[in-house]
Design an enzyme around this catalytic site. Structure first.
Site, PDB file in Angstrom:
ATOM      1  N   ALA A   1      59.661  73.107  66.506  1.00 27.95           N
ATOM      2  CA  ALA A   1      60.041  72.159  67.555  1.00 27.95           C
ATOM      3  C   ALA A   1      60.269  72.810  68.906  1.00 27.95           C
ATOM      4  O   ALA A   1      60.130  72.165  69.945  1.00 27.95           O
ATOM      5  CB  ALA A   1      61.306  71.404  67.116  1.00 27.95           C
TER       6      ALA A   1
ATOM      7  N   GLY B   1      58.480  75.254  70.106  1.00 29.54           N
ATOM      8  CA  GLY B   1      57.230  75.841  70.591  1.00 29.54           C
ATOM      9  C   GLY B   1      56.556  74.975  71.637  1.00 29.54           C
ATOM     10  O   GLY B   1      57.069  73.922  72.026  1.00 29.54           O
TER      11      GLY B   1
ATOM     12  N   GLY C   1      49.859  73.586  62.269  1.00 29.52           N
ATOM     13  CA  GLY C   1      49.926  75.053  62.338  1.00 29.52           C
ATOM     14  C   GLY C   1      48.783  75.707  61.573  1.00 29.52           C
ATOM     15  O   GLY C   1      48.483  75.318  60.445  1.00 29.52           O
TER      16      GLY C   1
ATOM     17  N   ASP D   1      39.669  68.553  67.546  1.00 29.70           N
ATOM     18  CA  ASP D   1      38.241  68.889  67.567  1.00 29.70           C
ATOM     19  C   ASP D   1      37.414  67.618  67.791  1.00 29.70           C
ATOM     20  O   ASP D   1      36.441  67.614  68.542  1.00 29.70           O
ATOM     21  CB  ASP D   1      37.857  69.546  66.236  1.00 29.70           C
ATOM     22  CG  ASP D   1      38.777  70.703  65.903  1.00 29.70           C
ATOM     23  OD1 ASP D   1      38.826  71.663  66.677  1.00 29.70           O
ATOM     24  OD2 ASP D   1      39.478  70.622  64.873  1.00 29.70           O
TER      25      ASP D   1
ATOM     26  N   ARG E   1      37.736  66.562  71.374  1.00 29.80           N
ATOM     27  CA  ARG E   1      36.951  67.490  72.211  1.00 29.80           C
ATOM     28  C   ARG E   1      35.467  67.126  72.139  1.00 29.80           C
ATOM     29  O   ARG E   1      34.763  67.110  73.158  1.00 29.80           O
ATOM     30  CB  ARG E   1      37.148  68.921  71.709  1.00 29.80           C
ATOM     31  CG  ARG E   1      38.507  69.512  72.068  1.00 29.80           C
ATOM     32  CD  ARG E   1      38.774  70.793  71.264  1.00 29.80           C
ATOM     33  NE  ARG E   1      39.955  71.484  71.759  1.00 29.80           N
ATOM     34  CZ  ARG E   1      40.563  72.476  71.107  1.00 29.80           C
ATOM     35  NH1 ARG E   1      40.104  72.879  69.925  1.00 29.80           N
ATOM     36  NH2 ARG E   1      41.621  73.079  71.630  1.00 29.80           N
TER      37      ARG E   1
ATOM     38  N   HIS F   1      39.196  73.463  60.194  1.00 23.19           N
ATOM     39  CA  HIS F   1      39.589  73.583  61.603  1.00 23.19           C
ATOM     40  C   HIS F   1      39.519  75.063  61.976  1.00 23.19           C
ATOM     41  O   HIS F   1      40.504  75.783  61.972  1.00 23.19           O
ATOM     42  CB  HIS F   1      41.006  73.048  61.834  1.00 23.19           C
ATOM     43  CG  HIS F   1      41.520  73.415  63.199  1.00 23.19           C
ATOM     44  ND1 HIS F   1      41.001  72.882  64.350  1.00 23.19           N
ATOM     45  CD2 HIS F   1      42.468  74.294  63.595  1.00 23.19           C
ATOM     46  CE1 HIS F   1      41.618  73.405  65.398  1.00 23.19           C
ATOM     47  NE2 HIS F   1      42.505  74.273  64.970  1.00 23.19           N
TER      48      HIS F   1
HETATM   49  P1  NAX Z   1      54.328  78.375  69.583  1.00 21.77           P
HETATM   50  O1  NAX Z   1      54.308  79.813  69.188  1.00 21.77           O
HETATM   51  O2  NAX Z   1      54.578  77.992  70.985  1.00 21.77           O
HETATM   52  O3  NAX Z   1      55.413  77.614  68.700  1.00 21.77           O
HETATM   53  C1  NAX Z   1      55.521  77.776  67.322  1.00 21.77           C
HETATM   54  C2  NAX Z   1      56.964  77.539  66.959  1.00 21.77           C
HETATM   55  O4  NAX Z   1      57.066  77.546  65.541  1.00 21.77           O
HETATM   56  C3  NAX Z   1      57.922  78.613  67.482  1.00 21.77           C
HETATM   57  O5  NAX Z   1      58.950  77.995  68.215  1.00 21.77           O
HETATM   58  C4  NAX Z   1      58.429  79.273  66.207  1.00 21.77           C
HETATM   59  O6  NAX Z   1      59.782  79.706  66.322  1.00 21.77           O
HETATM   60  C5  NAX Z   1      58.290  78.141  65.204  1.00 21.77           C
HETATM   61  N1  NAX Z   1      58.270  78.577  63.807  1.00 21.77           N
HETATM   62  C6  NAX Z   1      57.746  79.706  63.272  1.00 21.77           C
HETATM   63  N2  NAX Z   1      57.988  79.767  61.960  1.00 21.77           N
HETATM   64  C7  NAX Z   1      58.666  78.645  61.640  1.00 21.77           C
HETATM   65  C8  NAX Z   1      59.209  78.155  60.431  1.00 21.77           C
HETATM   66  N3  NAX Z   1      59.106  78.837  59.292  1.00 21.77           N
HETATM   67  N4  NAX Z   1      59.857  76.968  60.461  1.00 21.77           N
HETATM   68  C9  NAX Z   1      59.980  76.276  61.611  1.00 21.77           C
HETATM   69  N5  NAX Z   1      59.519  76.708  62.800  1.00 21.77           N
HETATM   70  C10 NAX Z   1      58.856  77.876  62.802  1.00 21.77           C
HETATM   71  O7  NAX Z   1      52.947  77.775  69.042  1.00 21.77           O
HETATM   72  P2  NAX Z   1      52.220  76.411  69.468  1.00 21.77           P
HETATM   73  O8  NAX Z   1      51.369  76.665  70.636  1.00 21.77           O
HETATM   74  O9  NAX Z   1      53.233  75.332  69.523  1.00 21.77           O
HETATM   75  O10 NAX Z   1      51.230  76.221  68.222  1.00 21.77           O
HETATM   76  C11 NAX Z   1      51.728  75.939  66.926  1.00 21.77           C
HETATM   77  C12 NAX Z   1      50.620  76.036  65.899  1.00 21.77           C
HETATM   78  O11 NAX Z   1      49.601  75.084  66.158  1.00 21.77           O
HETATM   79  C13 NAX Z   1      49.901  77.385  65.851  1.00 21.77           C
HETATM   80  O12 NAX Z   1      49.752  77.762  64.495  1.00 21.77           O
HETATM   81  C14 NAX Z   1      48.555  77.080  66.443  1.00 21.77           C
HETATM   82  O13 NAX Z   1      47.561  77.966  65.985  1.00 21.77           O
HETATM   83  C15 NAX Z   1      48.340  75.686  65.956  1.00 21.77           C
HETATM   84  N6  NAX Z   1      47.313  74.876  66.643  1.00 21.77           N
HETATM   85  C16 NAX Z   1      46.573  74.038  65.886  1.00 21.77           C
HETATM   86  C17 NAX Z   1      45.616  73.199  66.428  1.00 21.77           C
HETATM   87  C18 NAX Z   1      44.818  72.267  65.578  1.00 21.77           C
HETATM   88  O14 NAX Z   1      43.942  71.612  66.133  1.00 21.77           O
HETATM   89  N7  NAX Z   1      45.041  72.135  64.259  1.00 21.77           N
HETATM   90  C19 NAX Z   1      45.328  73.242  67.879  1.00 21.77           C
HETATM   91  C20 NAX Z   1      46.439  73.803  68.694  1.00 21.77           C
HETATM   92  C21 NAX Z   1      47.128  74.991  68.081  1.00 21.77           C
HETATM   93  O15 NAX Z   1      46.349  76.135  68.324  1.00 21.77           O
END
Ligand code: NAX
Length: 328
Positions: free
Chosen positions: A12, A14, A130, A159, A162, A187
């Site tokens: 949340a 992030g 994620g 995707d 896009r 993905h």
């Molecule tokens: P951020 O690094 O800004 O935020 C991630 C957050 O998750 C951080 O605040 C971290 O503390 C928290 N976190 C880590 N481990 C955790 C856990 N065990 N429990 C709860 N929170 C935890 O990343 P952000 O840019 O927000 O991206 C999040 C994820 O989305 C990444 O894995 C990214 O690769 C993925 N994405 C997926 C996309 C899709 O189309 N499926 C596109 C966008 C994005 O790249």
């Protein structure tokens, strides 16, 4: 008035979380007549930042937002959850192999699956954002044996969106003119955005484009590598567009997709289109009565077959890796 819906959001604090929470609280996730309660999950080091976001949510005075709770324990965060958006994940670090990445994420998605199994509401719907999203969803699902498998999905809607815009720009048409586009598979860079079954103002989209070179050398790689292009331009990965796609996915899941069209979502395969049963792979889908259904009976040309098979093969390999690691 309607009872509030409990929406659990992980990661949340992030960047996607920051773009997503305000839209959920404003009513865009579930509709303008559905009150929500937010349950935010973060790791302990990021709880303070999540509290900051919660302060800003308070400061919006959203009429539909009936509460915000913040947790660092998945059991508590998923208790009573109706919708779960699993955004927090472990990013790939320097020198990390794919197996290491899958293992690190197993450490997140296994306990989250267990917590969903233990305490989520009976109507729980899970969207994994994620990465690696499809296989993270598979891990969570396999640790939630009491939850119907179909409630675990992964996001390919970004995707899909896009691809819609790339095609609209190429043909100089509006998004509304395009129907039945599909993202198949994982993905990842192997995903296959499919124009052969898509329609533009009722005509076949691939025929309207009539440019196989553009399709192979421009359209497909532009869609598949868009995430990297965004990082390059913005200096940070897609956040608002990812949040937007998560909103679209859940809104359609709950409220249904329009007649005469479909969308894309990674859902557990029932064996359709030769995708091994149980893999969480992207398909052409409609939502009816609150459930995703794979669109049946589409003819798959040889070019598309090869692309779909390649992406599905990558999912098979990811599944085999997490199986060896004892994560599914
Ligand atoms: P951020 O690094 O800004 O935020 C991630 C957050 O998750 C951080 O605040 C971290 O503390 C928290 N976190 C880590 N481990 C955790 C856990 N065990 N429990 C709860 N929170 C935890 O990343 P952000 O840019 O927000 O991206 C999040 C994820 O989305 C990444 O894995 C990214 O690769 C993925 N994405 C997926 C996309 C899709 O189309 N499926 C596109 C966008 C994005 O790249």
């Amino acid at each position: 008035s309607k009872a509030p819906v409990n929406v659990t959001v992980t990661g949340a604090a992030g960047q996607i979380g920051y773009a997503l929470l305000f839209r959920i609280a404003s009513g865009q996730l579930l509709g303008a007549d559905t009150p929500v309660k937010l349950r935010l999950l973060e790791i302990p080091q990021a709880v303070k930042a999540a509290e900051g976001t919660a302060m800003e949510l308070d400061d919006c005075a959203f009429p539909l937002l009936q509460g915000i709770d913040i947790f660092d324990d998945p059991r508590q965060a998923f208790a009573g959850a109706n919708i779960a958006l699993l955004v927090g994940a472990r990013p790939r670090g320097p020198g990390m192999e794919r197996g290491d990445l899958l293992e690190a994420n197993g450490g997140i998605f296994k306990p989250q699956g267990e917590a969903i199994n233990a305490g989520a509401a009976d109507d729980i719907r899970v969207l994994v954002v994620g990465n690696p999203a499809n296989t993270n969803a598979l891990i969570a699902q396999s640790h939630a044996p009491d939850v119907p498998a179909e409630r675990f999905t992964a996001m390919t809607r970004l995707d899909h969106n896009r691809a819609l815009t790339q095609l609209a720009k190429k043909l100089d048409v509006s998004i509304n003119d395009i129907k039945k586009l599909t993202i198949w598979g994982n993905h990842s860079a192997t995903q296959y955005p499919d124009l052969f079954r898509a329609e533009v103002n009722g005509a076949n989209a691939a025929e309207a484009v009539n440019d196989q070179k553009w399709l192979e050398d421009d359209f497909i790689p532009t869609v598949a590598k868009r995430g990297a292009a965004i990082i390059d331009a913005r200096g940070a990965s897609s956040a608002a567009s990812a949040a937007n796609a998560a909103i679209d996915h859940v809104y359609d899941w709950v409220n249904g997709t329009p007649e005469g069209d479909w969308t894309s979502a990674a859902i557990p395969s029932d064996g359709s289109y030769g995708v091994p049963e149980g893999l969480i792979s992207s398909f052409p889908v409609v939502s009816r009565g609150g459930r995703w259904e794979i669109v049946q009976g589409l003819e798959i040309d040889e070019f598309s077959r090869g692309r779909i098979d390649a992406s599905v093969q990558e999912l098979v390999e990811e599944r085999d890796t997490v199986k060896k690691l004892g994560l599914v």
